[in-house]
Design an enzyme around this catalytic site. Sequence first.
Site, PDB file in Angstrom:
ATOM      1  N   ASP A 146       0.840  -1.198   0.000  1.00 31.92           N
ATOM      2  CA  ASP A 146       0.000   0.000   0.000  1.00 31.92           C
ATOM      3  C   ASP A 146       0.882   1.259   0.000  1.00 31.92           C
ATOM      4  OD1 ASP A 146      -2.353   1.399  -0.014  1.00 31.92           O
ATOM      5  OD2 ASP A 146      -3.232   0.307   1.673  1.00 31.92           O
ATOM      6  N   ASP A 204       3.056   4.435 -15.849  1.00 33.10           N
ATOM      7  CA  ASP A 204       4.115   4.208 -16.847  1.00 33.10           C
ATOM      8  C   ASP A 204       5.219   3.281 -16.317  1.00 33.10           C
ATOM      9  OD1 ASP A 204       2.907   5.910 -18.668  1.00 33.10           O
ATOM     10  OD2 ASP A 204       4.167   7.633 -18.184  1.00 33.10           O
TER      11      ASP A 204
END
Length: 534
Positions: A146, A204
């Site tokens: 997380d 990306d």
Amino acid sequence: MRSQTLLTAAAAIAVAKASKEVLATPPMGFNNWARFMCNLNETLFTQTADAMASSGLLAAGYDRINLDDCWMQMSRTDNGTLLWDTEKFPQGLPWLGRYLKEKGFHLGIYQDAGTQTCGGYPGSLGFEQIDADTFTNWGIDYLKLDGCNVPTAPGRTDVETYKDIYSHWHEILSKQANPLIFSESAPAYFCGTDNLTDWYTVMDWLADNGELARHSYDVATWGDANPWSSIMSNYDQQIRLARYQSPGFFNDPDFLVSDYPELTIDEKRSQFALWASFSAPLIISAHIPDLGKDELAFLTNKDLIDVDQDALSQQATLASRDSTWDVLTKSLGSGDRLLTVLNRSPAAASTSIPLAQLGLSSTCNFAVKDLWTGDATGLVSGEFKIKNVPSHGTVVYRLTPSKNSCKTVIPTGLIMNTFSMTCLTAGAAKGSEVSSASCNFPSSQVWQVKSDGSIRNLAEQSKCLTDSGNGPITIAPCKGNPNQNWSYALSGDLTNEGTGKCLTEGGNGQITTETCKFETNSQVYALPIGAKLQ
Ligand SMILES: *[C@@H]1O[C@H](CO)[C@@H](O)[C@H](O)[C@H]1NC(C)=O
Ligand SMILES: *[C@@H]1O[C@H](CO)[C@@H](O)[C@H](O)[C@H]1NC(C)=O
Ligand SMILES: *[C@@H]1O[C@H](CO)[C@@H](O)[C@H](O)[C@H]1NC(C)=O
Ligand SMILES: *[C@@H]1O[C@H](CO)[C@@H](O)[C@H](O)[C@H]1NC(C)=O
């Protein structure tokens, strides 16, 4: 300071691309979070595993049991290792791991990239190697990392800070004797803003560092007022990111909340069918021992699980959308085409879908299989009629071409700006000029993206999307010149070969091309699945 040293060293090492070696197909299993949040314990996991084995879920492929936040103690030992909460897990996590393994499950775990987990437990920043070794020693092979409480590193932007930490973790995980599956929550910390550049930028680099992109919001946790709108919100986030999915790397729209009391059975089935169409992780967050017969039936539907686990790992994209229907399609490894149709409206409805909208030849015959019933429903050509789909229900069909020459697919569907979620539209008021409009007009918003670089509106296939270099973007007779040749990139840019400029959405529904900027709201587009990426 310690973490800074580690990060600098990691940054110098080139990282491996996501590959099918670590995760061939999307994971299937259980996670406690959406259903139980911090109320987790040993009994919950052993009973869940027992029920998954006896109910057929394990045999259907759900073989992962993942712990989420709040499993640990509030502080580390003197030597820096993490400890499990001994009240919640009296026999310990290694014991739980062995218990699960004997039954045929894998154990997965949760940690956080920052100083603390979202629930306030010790985070991993500066302890990455120790924690990875600990997880490996405990027999764990899957980490959800997380992104709460990540302090911006000195001299680095937020995006760079997350990249440093997640690529450092990747380096460590991939060097474990058995590389762990790495689920990355980093993008979730950049989604839903009024400037999506950072979100796209995180996406990306994600595939270089792990296998799963937990890209947006937590799906309806127990007690949310409107779980269906939460599911639909995550579904739209997933649609925005289809170009990033590739074999070995999966977008993750979060858990299947299949026992949520506020959802109708049609809504629960829809979530499952849509997630399967996306080849998304199928991780159930529900009280498995109490799952009803209907829920177990859809969760173990073999035809839909096969679609989810398909060898091509394609994420279905929108062929068309209007105020009632979302029509999604993708190709399957066998050469079949998937058709998934969601009725988003508040009433049952019927529709008819031209096969050309799915990228198929309108003169070919296709054998149709209804994936909910398993019934073969005969041959179809031209148009496919769908009757009586309940409100918020989803139907799914597998179309098998009757001859090899009919396997050809032209990537076809919406061209959608992924910030505004509006659609590239032909015709409209201004003749040949294209515009952007709400996605509600399938007759002028379905495009073919051809391998020669041309983009043609399905309704007028002799005309091509054209950037003349002066004035608006139009559809004009196809001449095969560079001004009608477009290339699509992972950045989401649609670049015209003739002008070198990028398709740009302006105010008032205007479409122009402008100098390409870096992943800016007005220039990032979702194209039909199969559109070639440069
Ligand atoms: C374990 O957790 C479940 C789910 O939150 C709860 O119902 C149960 O009472 C707990 N059991 C123990 C022994 O704490
Ligand atoms: C750290 O301490 C814990 C408990 O105090 C112990 O179980 C563990 O083996 C120690 N780890 C190392 C690497 O020394
Ligand atoms: C959007 O965010 C990017 C990256 O943070 C920034 O470079 C760009 O200037 C922002 N765009 C606008 C319009 O604020
Ligand atoms: C379109 O442009 C691409 C990229 O420059 C080029 O490879 C391709 O050959 C062009 N297609 C045609 C039909 O000219």
